[in-house]
Design an enzyme around this catalytic site. Sequence first.
Site, short mmCIF file in Angstrom:
data_model
loop_
_atom_site.label_atom_id
_atom_site.label_comp_id
_atom_site.label_asym_id
_atom_site.label_seq_id
_atom_site.Cartn_x
_atom_site.Cartn_y
_atom_site.Cartn_z
N GLY A 14 0.89 -1.27 -0.04
CA GLY A 14 0.04 0.13 -0.01
C GLY A 14 0.82 1.28 -0.11
N SER A 15 2.16 1.31 -0.27
CA SER A 15 3.02 2.62 -0.46
C SER A 15 2.13 3.55 -1.46
CB SER A 15 4.56 2.20 -0.72
OG SER A 15 4.57 1.78 -1.96
N MET A 92 -2.97 -7.56 -7.67
CA MET A 92 -2.41 -8.66 -8.40
C MET A 92 -3.34 -9.41 -9.02
SD MET A 92 0.46 -7.30 -8.44
CE MET A 92 2.35 -7.18 -7.86
N HIS A 111 2.72 -0.08 -13.00
CA HIS A 111 3.43 -1.15 -13.29
C HIS A 111 4.99 -0.57 -13.23
CE1 HIS A 111 4.19 -5.33 -14.32
NE2 HIS A 111 5.24 -5.04 -15.21
C1 GAR Z 1 4.14 -1.33 -7.22
O1 GAR Z 1 5.48 -1.31 -7.42
C2 GAR Z 1 3.18 -1.54 -8.43
O2 GAR Z 1 4.08 -1.02 -9.65
C3 GAR Z 1 3.45 -3.23 -8.62
O3 GAR Z 1 3.08 -3.53 -7.25
C4 GAR Z 1 3.86 -2.62 -6.21
C5 GAR Z 1 2.71 -2.52 -5.36
O4 GAR Z 1 3.52 -1.54 -4.21
N1 GAR Z 1 2.35 -3.52 -9.48
C6 GAR Z 1 2.44 -4.47 -10.37
O5 GAR Z 1 3.52 -5.20 -10.43
C7 GAR Z 1 1.29 -4.68 -11.44
N2 GAR Z 1 1.62 -5.75 -12.26
P1 GAR Z 1 2.73 -1.27 -3.20
O6 GAR Z 1 1.52 -1.93 -2.48
O7 GAR Z 1 3.56 -0.68 -2.24
O8 GAR Z 1 1.80 0.20 -3.54
#
Ligand code: GAR
Length: 194
Positions: A14-15, A92, A111
């Site tokens: 969730g950042s 995801m 992404h």
């Molecule tokens: C992020 O880096 C986003 O780009 C990636 O998941 C991470 C979630 O981080 N998304 C994917 O890979 C989508 N295919 P977060 O939960 O800290 O926001």
Amino acid sequence: MAMKQLAVFASGTGSNFDAIMQAKQAGTLDAKVELVVCDRPGAPVIAKAEQAGVPVLVLRPKDFDGKALYEEHVLSACRAHDIDGIILAGYMRLIGPTLLASYQQRILNIHPSLLPAFPGKDAVGQALDKGVKMTGVTVHYVDDGMDTGPIIAQEAVPVADDDTKESLQAKIQAVEHRLYPEVIQSLSMKEESL
Ligand code: GAR
């Protein structure tokens, strides 16, 4: 410009949710997050949303008899909260026809690569494995594919020779946390968009 009401869909840390909330707090984002949808009970984003006072819908897709029923449930919640744009932030899971039909051109994803390179899971690890010298971040509209929709914005991140997965991920996420709120803001200024 009308204030836009957003739902953030997330499965993990969730950042990016935090970055969007901080942009709102800082006054650089007009749109407001009215709902968080999480498909992974126990994910850290749930506590973050609760702390921020945003309603959270936590669901286990396997508790539903198929993706359509799962998405119907999510769609009802979005309608109940008057959501007019969906922000995928580490969600995801592929978006199915039920949500796509109701939120056409109103679902964004971020992404951690320069798409179409390295779609799917572990884009940062994929980039390191290939030895690319440049990777980055992509924000795109969501379609029925895996990280395939029309690209809205991209920013490159150079890969240093001594980068580890952790160090490269940190550089990429720093870009994500700035870029995603900027893109959301610029789209929510357009009447016909998010
Ligand atoms: C992020 O880096 C986003 O780009 C990636 O998941 C991470 C979630 O981080 N998304 C994917 O890979 C989508 N295919 P977060 O939960 O800290 O926001």
